[in-house]
Each structure stands twice: as C-alpha cells, then as structure tokens.
Design a protein around this motif. Structure first.
Motif, short mmCIF file in Angstrom:
data_model
loop_
_atom_site.label_atom_id
_atom_site.label_comp_id
_atom_site.label_asym_id
_atom_site.label_seq_id
_atom_site.Cartn_x
_atom_site.Cartn_y
_atom_site.Cartn_z
N ASP A 1 -30.47 -15.98 -9.46
CA ASP A 1 -30.70 -16.56 -11.46
C ASP A 1 -29.52 -18.04 -10.80
O ASP A 1 -28.63 -18.57 -9.81
CB ASP A 1 -30.36 -15.77 -12.06
CG ASP A 1 -30.98 -14.98 -11.89
OD1 ASP A 1 -32.43 -15.20 -12.25
OD2 ASP A 1 -30.98 -13.61 -12.77
N ASN B 1 -35.80 -17.57 -6.30
CA ASN B 1 -36.47 -16.65 -5.19
C ASN B 1 -36.36 -17.49 -3.69
O ASN B 1 -37.26 -17.98 -3.08
CB ASN B 1 -37.92 -15.83 -4.84
CG ASN B 1 -37.64 -14.44 -4.34
OD1 ASN B 1 -37.99 -15.10 -2.36
ND2 ASN B 1 -37.32 -13.11 -3.89
N SER C 1 -29.59 -11.81 -8.01
CA SER C 1 -29.79 -11.05 -8.76
C SER C 1 -30.78 -10.24 -8.08
O SER C 1 -31.31 -9.99 -6.86
CB SER C 1 -30.33 -11.05 -10.12
OG SER C 1 -32.44 -12.06 -9.52
N SER C 2 -31.38 -8.75 -8.68
CA SER C 2 -32.27 -7.73 -8.12
C SER C 2 -33.75 -7.80 -7.71
O SER C 2 -33.91 -7.78 -7.00
CB SER C 2 -32.24 -6.30 -9.15
OG SER C 2 -32.82 -6.74 -10.45
N LYS C 3 -34.10 -9.10 -8.55
CA LYS C 3 -35.12 -9.56 -8.09
C LYS C 3 -35.47 -11.23 -7.09
O LYS C 3 -35.97 -11.62 -7.19
CB LYS C 3 -35.64 -10.10 -9.57
CG LYS C 3 -36.03 -8.60 -10.63
CD LYS C 3 -36.44 -9.50 -11.52
CE LYS C 3 -36.69 -8.13 -12.35
NZ LYS C 3 -37.85 -8.39 -13.41
N GLY C 4 -34.16 -12.51 -6.85
CA GLY C 4 -33.53 -12.82 -5.76
C GLY C 4 -32.15 -13.05 -6.43
O GLY C 4 -31.65 -12.79 -6.29
#
Length: 296
Positions: free
Chosen positions: A58, A19, A53-56
């Motif tokens: 990769d 992130n 990605s949607s969360k941060g």
C-alpha cells in the motif's frame, strides 16, 4: 529531479497494481528488480513510499501524494509521445505561411485544397502581409514560409521556384485610342499610370526597370493590391503594370490590351522562401515536399 524516469515508471506501476509480482509482469521484469528499484527510489527521495500488507503493498501517506503528481506527469509524457507519433505520421502539425493578397490568391490557394485533402489534420495558418513584412517574420521565426517574388540577394534564405512570371503593361482599348500613340513606348509620355504602392517589392522591381531604361513615370494612382490595378484598368482609368498570367482571361476576351514596350520588363520568379538556418518541422517539411513535386 532526484530520480530517473524509469524508477518513477516502476513506482507508478507498483502503486497502480498494489502488488509487486503483478507490476513485474506488467513491466516484463523480475520481482527482485522491481523491489530493488523501489528501494533505490525511496533511498533517493529519502521517504518511505510503500508499506507491505497481507495482499501486497500500500502507498504511504507520502507515497499517495507523490503518486498524484507522478500520475499527472506520466500522463502528460504519454500525451507528448502520442503527439510525436501523430506528427511523424503527418496527422498533426501547424504550418504558418506569409503571403501578399495577390500571391496568396494566384499561387498558394490553387494548391492549398489538394494539400489539405491529402493531409487533413495539418493546420494551415496564412498571414496576409507585404513581402517585406513576410521576410521580417521569417527572420523572427514567426512563420515557416513566405510566398514572394524572388529577391535579388536571397543569401540567408532558401528559395524554391513555383513559377516564372512576366510583368506587362495593360490598358483598356478605348483608353489607348484616346492617347493617339504611334509607337508603344509613347505611352510613357502620354499615358496615366496606375502602379502598386512604393513599398511593394513588385513596384520596386518595376521602378528599377524604369530607372534602367531612363523612363520617368509619376503614377496618378497608387494602390496596395494588383487585383485593384486590374479592375481600374478594365474600367479605362489608365495604364497598369500587372502580371500577365493574372489577366489571361481579360487579354483573351479583349477586355484589356497588352502594350508591347521595348525593351520588355524582364521576367522574374515567384516561389516559396524560408530560413535556410532554421530547421523545419515535420509538417513544414511535408508542405515543402508536396510543392517540390508540383514543380518537378
């Protein structure tokens, strides 16, 4: 190395947190600065290291491989920094000292335990060699210090005096009576002499005294340690030349008798010697400072 260390640290932190904003908080820099650094690194190595990605973010396949190597490298660097911190705090280090058996016993060991109590994490390695071997190992950088009697020309070394010493002639009283001497110097014509081996620096100092005073001596016994010379004299085998401070107890109890020749052997010094042109480690500097205090 294509990139600088700071870029690698930023990459490593982003890969750890996955992130950008969390990595920025951990690094105490702005998110744009983190993003810019990642882009710069990817441009430098010419490989895409992250995918969003949607969360941060990769790691890409290549990024994962790079991270594995970088993780190990940064861990080694961190260990190195910890080691330096320990060295600066005098909680780590190795000191290598060369000394003959006699000088180690009488001039090094009495002070070694207090030093080790004060600096328990510093490792001491003692190499038991003759003075000439010790000097060779100093020249080769194998050891930090030597404990020796002072050289006549220590031009390439620094010598720190630990003590003044006096060489004397000693024998057992019963043996001296068998010689029937009327003057102390009669021992040179009548006595059996026991000396250190010819390649010993103390022996060479004594031989120089003999030459300077036209004394012709052919020793019946030659041995490599002064402790044995003392023991041989104590059992009445002949006359030995020993350092006076080593036989204070025997002189006090009458086990050995000092023979006052004329002129006496000139006094000399024992001390710590090291290469003046080679920088000392922090541990070695600590050792030297400790002994300087003792001699002040």
């Amino acid at each position: 190395m294509h990139g600088d260390l700071e870029l690698y640290k930023i990459f490593h932190t982003v890969a750890y947190y996955k992130n950008i904003s969390h990595a920025a908080e951990a690094l105490y820099i702005s998110q744009p600065a983190v993003s810019k650094s990642i882009k710069k690194l990817e441009s430098t190595v010419e490989v895409k290291l992250f995918s969003r990605s949607s969360k941060g973010v990769d790691l890409t396949t290549e990024g994962k491989i790079f991270y594995q190597y970088l993780d190990k490298a940064l861990a080694i660097i961190a260990d190195g920094e910890k080691a330096l911190t320990a060295l600066k705090a005098k909680k780590k280090g190795i000191i290598t000292i060369g000394a003959s058996t006699t000088l180690c016993k009488h001039f090094l060991l009495p002070h070694l335990k207090p030093f080790m109590n004060q600096y328990p994490e510093i490792q001491i390695k003692i190499i038991n060699k003759t003075t000439f071997d010790t000097l060779t190992q100093i020249d080769q950088g194998i050891i930090d210090f030597g404990i020796i009697s002072r050289l006549s020309d220590p031009s390439s070394y620094t010598f720190m005096k630990l003590a003044d010493i006096q060489d004397i002639f000693v024998a057992k009283e019963e043996y001296l009576k068998t010689l029937h001497i009327t003057q102390p110097n009669d021992i040179f014509a009548k006595g059996i002499f026991m000396l250190l081996e010819a390649d010993n620096i103390t022996r060479q100092y004594i031989d120089h005294f003999f030459v300077e005073n036209n004394i012709l001596i052919k020793p019946e016994i030659e041995i490599n340690t002064m402790d044995f010379l003392i023991e041989f004299a104590k059992i009445g085998l002949g006359i030995s030349v020993v350092i006076k401070s080593f036989v204070e107890k025997e002189l006090t109890t009458g086990t050995l008798i000092e023979i006052p020749v004329s002129p006496p052997i000139p006094p000399r010094s024992v001390g710590i010697i090291y290469d003046k042109n080679r920088p000392l480690s922090i541990a070695a500097q600590t050792f030297l400072s400790y002994f300087k205090i003792l001699t002040e």
